[in-house]
Design a protein around this motif. Structure first.
Motif, PDB file in Angstrom:
ATOM      1  N   ILE B 307       0.862  -1.544  -0.220  1.00 36.83           N
ATOM      2  CA  ILE B 307      -0.129  -0.007   0.139  1.00 36.83           C
ATOM      3  C   ILE B 307       0.951   1.177  -0.242  1.00 36.83           C
ATOM      4  O   ILE B 307       1.603   1.217   0.728  1.00 36.83           O
ATOM      5  CB  ILE B 307      -1.083   0.055   1.457  1.00 36.83           C
ATOM      6  CG1 ILE B 307      -1.912  -1.032   1.495  1.00 36.83           C
ATOM      7  CG2 ILE B 307      -1.828   1.250   1.279  1.00 36.83           C
ATOM      8  CD1 ILE B 307      -3.092  -1.596   2.485  1.00 36.83           C
ATOM      9  N   HIS B 309       0.563   4.985   1.076  1.00 29.92           N
ATOM     10  CA  HIS B 309      -0.009   5.590   1.491  1.00 29.92           C
ATOM     11  C   HIS B 309       0.387   7.621   0.759  1.00 29.92           C
ATOM     12  O   HIS B 309       1.157   7.455   1.065  1.00 29.92           O
ATOM     13  CB  HIS B 309       0.311   6.069   3.091  1.00 29.92           C
ATOM     14  CG  HIS B 309      -0.212   7.027   4.361  1.00 29.92           C
ATOM     15  ND1 HIS B 309      -1.523   7.507   3.900  1.00 29.92           N
ATOM     16  CD2 HIS B 309       0.372   7.955   5.004  1.00 29.92           C
ATOM     17  CE1 HIS B 309      -1.804   8.101   5.140  1.00 29.92           C
ATOM     18  NE2 HIS B 309      -1.080   8.352   5.662  1.00 29.92           N
ATOM     19  N   VAL B 324      -3.313   4.314   8.780  1.00 32.33           N
ATOM     20  CA  VAL B 324      -2.122   3.387   8.309  1.00 32.33           C
ATOM     21  C   VAL B 324      -1.945   2.157   9.521  1.00 32.33           C
ATOM     22  O   VAL B 324      -1.196   1.319   9.738  1.00 32.33           O
ATOM     23  CB  VAL B 324      -0.647   4.202   8.593  1.00 32.33           C
ATOM     24  CG1 VAL B 324       0.835   4.317   8.311  1.00 32.33           C
ATOM     25  CG2 VAL B 324      -1.315   4.819   7.848  1.00 32.33           C
ATOM     26  N   VAL B 334       3.897  -0.792   3.903  1.00 34.77           N
ATOM     27  CA  VAL B 334       3.431   0.515   3.565  1.00 34.77           C
ATOM     28  C   VAL B 334       4.381   1.174   3.353  1.00 34.77           C
ATOM     29  O   VAL B 334       5.583   1.495   3.598  1.00 34.77           O
ATOM     30  CB  VAL B 334       2.457   0.969   5.054  1.00 34.77           C
ATOM     31  CG1 VAL B 334       2.300   2.539   4.308  1.00 34.77           C
ATOM     32  CG2 VAL B 334       1.089   0.217   5.495  1.00 34.77           C
TER      33      VAL B 334
END
Lengths: 504, 504
Positions: B307, B309, B324, B334
């Motif tokens: 992911i 962010h 998060v 992330v």
């Protein structure tokens, strides 16, 4: 002072500023004058504004006595903008800017703030910091600041001198705190001490700047939990007696609100603590105001008190998101504050940027509450968003309302004073040329030829390509601009900051 | 290239970097080595690390063949830090950075994005913009970027060349969009066109950089609503066939989520649309992931997808605040993305700052949900906060995990490649001197003598007073630093950016 011509009694000359001018017409609307001329007289006041300039010489002839005036041309890729007004900044905390960990208000005060501020008993500690914060904020375009100093009279007086010498318009607050919230080593001996020390600063500043042209004292009880009721009442009386502004904090953090409730059991609310002391009035600046009840908001409005919105600080210290739209809808005057060092940045431009951004998260929060059926309206969520134009209004005209100078600064109008910044957005990318027609060339070779130097990206953090409308240029400035784009700054017609290499 | 020594085949020499080194030891912890030496060989790899340097000459003698190495000393008031990894950036949208009004995702695409991107059919339009975005991101310390380009093969190839020539590590994505969400003038003719155009870019980039040392193609379906199921499946197959990374968007905005539900009625969820197409796997980067359900989060985790962010974008477009902490707690990798131009800033440092700030507002939102009894836990609200250390991990090691380069970049370890930035925080305020004892002098006179020049505040946006610990210096950099503090940047041992006046 490098090459800036500033000082206690600089010579002033009639000056005409030529270029694009941008200021707030209203909360929602910027007034953008693409080819204007503004004449500023020797007292620093705007004498005339011409909006449609074809020929400068003709204009100077039309205004008697202006043909020999100094001419300052704006940046070809920028505009003149009113100086920023920082309605809430703690000067002694500047060294801590950016340092706050995961703390929230009350532990942050004990961990970072009180130890730092207590060192200001020594002028030798205070001097380099106060010098730097004033030079630094000027470089960010802050022409007026409402400062909190510390409890120390001598260094608070020093801050006033530094503002005066550097030419920054400032309200100087000797911080009052006589309750036992503060450590024994850093608090007032008594409520009487809060008052007498404040009076000492008032007298000193009135001697420094008798007509209050640039610097003025401001009554500064830190916030309810650090003051006794007695001190608050005496300070309220002192505000009335001297007809001064006052500044304090309100409803920044839920634990603080609970603490006030516990410490002032007879008060109807946090706002009522100040009201009972006579401190809630049209000359009072309240910082934060995130968690006010509807009754408190109504009281603030009824008393005409002002609010300083400090978005960077409120995010950093997990305080919340102030309901700015609701406050504005009530008719309350709102300005922006950096709240250094709860806020990490000394820049009001950063505060404006954060005001826009957190207003969108306020919108998200309101949409979420709608889901939990607390209160209604997608409209309310949508309306919470502040536009760039609105954030810039808060940074200038709104701030001027908050510090009681709306008739003198915050905009460009005849009779107002020339508190302004020259904004430049750097050279056009590729010189604004279309780049010719090389579409059939080998891509790699084309790339090679066009590679730019470091200097081009260093000139400005904002990239302008040439097609942007003026409102889009303003947006780019607000979101990617910084002090590099503030080429020069004037207060009351006097040049107080100029970046190296800028020719005026 | 100004005075930077970069190019397709620059000469490399053994180099030792001497000074303070900071990188992430773990998500929570920075490893700060105050007096270190790192040797980088002619292939750009870290050959040795010495942590406790007393005498450089001795160290060079101890490492055979290094006594004649070039020596690069870090800034006395700064540190070497791994280059930033931008896991999500739309290169063609860079000219719109900062321009988004009050729009949200779907109207923003139509108002700002599609018109801008469609112009990239002309190389002459693409060239100056792609050159600038690469130079600009390098100047902010971005050593690796996962780029979205446009649907145009030629200008996408040009972007690859520009990255290679400027020495930036990059994944280059030719954007695929064949559904009728996009305007007829800016979409793929068919799913087959999505595939064949992507293949053309893959082939071109493999010819440019056969070993993928710096640039590599990345499969890029824009997002589910702009692709047909057929195109998504073909692109999933293409990803497997060529063993490439893929990137797309997921769950950025509630209206987008609703649109996906309407457009893909047989899918169990937004994540399932990608999963059904074979696009949800350990080599896939999903941008945003704000509104994932618990089932979707579990699916993403099970597939090992990553992911990106993008906090600045998510605030600007009122998309929300990504969970998060919850994603990290799941064990999902992330990284940070600037998401230019949904995000206003090309700086990953700004993304890190925003990650910290919005995590605090996420905390506020969770505390509010607690009040409306949806789910529990002050702990959850408190834990939502990201520290500076955590944000910097996401900006470096986390990003490296996301783009599949965790063994090569994002930290300083023997065998990893030298993708690094030299950070300098400017001179100490007042030269770090204590200022002597002038407490009995007249305050005004003292102020005058100490007034600083413009040059001093222009040197760096960060002010260091000398008492700060290293973690506090890092905090100051994250909260007030910018590209002025990134003095030089290296990728794979090669100097790719240097600020004017910096001597290496």
């Amino acid at each position: 002072m490098g090459d800036c011509s500033v000082g206690l009694a600089p010579e002033m000359q009639k000056t005409v500023y030529v270029g694009t001018f941008v200021h707030s017409k209203s909360l929602q609307e910027l007034d953008i004058c693409e080819r204007g001329v503004i004449g500023v007289d020797v007292t620093g006041k705007i004498a005339f504004i011409e909006r449609h300039t074809v020929d400068l010489e003709t204009i100077l002839k039309e205004h008697e006595g202006w043909s020999g005036a100094k001419v300052v041309k704006g940046h070809e890729n920028g505009f003149f903008f009113p100086g920023f007004i920082d309605t809430h900044i703690h000067a002694p905390q500047y060294p801590n800017a950016g340092i706050f960990g995961k703390s929230t208000l009350l532990d942050w005060l004990n961990t970072y703030t009180f130890p730092t501020e207590s060192a200001f008993s020594l002028l030798s500690k205070a001097r380099p910091i106060y010098n730097r914060v004033v030079r630094r904020t000027l470089s960010h375009g802050t022409t007026t600041a409402a400062y909190y100093a510390t409890i120390h009279v001598a260094s608070t007086n020093l801050l006033a001198s530094i503002c005066l010498i550097n030419g920054q318009r400032a309200f100087i607050g000797r911080v009052c705190m006589d309750s036992d919230l503060s450590p024994p080593t850093y608090r007032d001996a008594s409520a009487a001490d809060s008052v007498s020390s404040t009076v000492a600063v008032i007298n000193h500043i009135r001697q420094l700047d008798p007509h209050g042209t640039l610097v003025a004292p401001i009554i500064t009880p830190r916030f309810a939990p650090s003051c006794t009721s007695h001190a608050l009442s005496l300070l309220g009386a002192l505000q009335r007696e001297h007809d001064l502004l006052a500044q304090t904090h309100i409803s920044e953090n839920p634990s603080e609100v609970a603490l006030v409730k516990a410490m002032f059991p007879s008060a109807k609310s946090y706002a009522d603590v100040y009201d009972a002391a006579g401190l809630l009035n049209s000359k009072t600046i309240l910082a934060h105001a995130i968690h006010l009840t509807a009754d408190e908001t109504a009281l603030v409005r009824a008393r005409g008190a002002k609010i300083s919105h400090c978005p960077a600080s409120n995010s950093a210290l997990t305080s919340g998101v102030a309901p700015v739209r609701a406050l504005l809808d009530e008719g309350i005057d709102v300005g922006l504050g950096t709240d250094v060092s709860g806020g990490y940045s000394p820049s009001v431009l950063e505060a404006a940027r954060q005001a826009v951004l957190v207003s969108r998260l306020r919108s998200v929060i309101l949409a979420g509450r709608e889901q939990c059926k607390e209160r209604g309206g997608e409209d309310q969520a949508e309306r919470a968003k502040l536009s760039t134009e609105e954030a810039l209004f808060l940074a200038t005209r709104g701030g001027a309302q908050v510090v009681g100078l709306a008739d003198r600064v915050g905009a460009f109008e005849v009779g107002m004073e020339w508190d302004a910044q020259m904004v430049g957005l750097g050279p056009l990318v590729g010189g604004g040329a279309s780049g010719g027609d090389a579409d059939d060339q080998d891509a790699a070779a084309v790339a090679d030829a066009e590679t730019t130097s470091s200097a081009e990206v260093e000139a400005s953090p904002v990239d302008i390509f040439g097609w942007e409308t003026w409102p889009e240029r303003v947006d780019k400035w607000v979101f990617n601009g910084d002090d590099r784009n503030t080429l020069a700054v004037w207060v009351k017609g006097r040049l107080v900051h100029k970046r190296e290499g800028v020719e005026l």
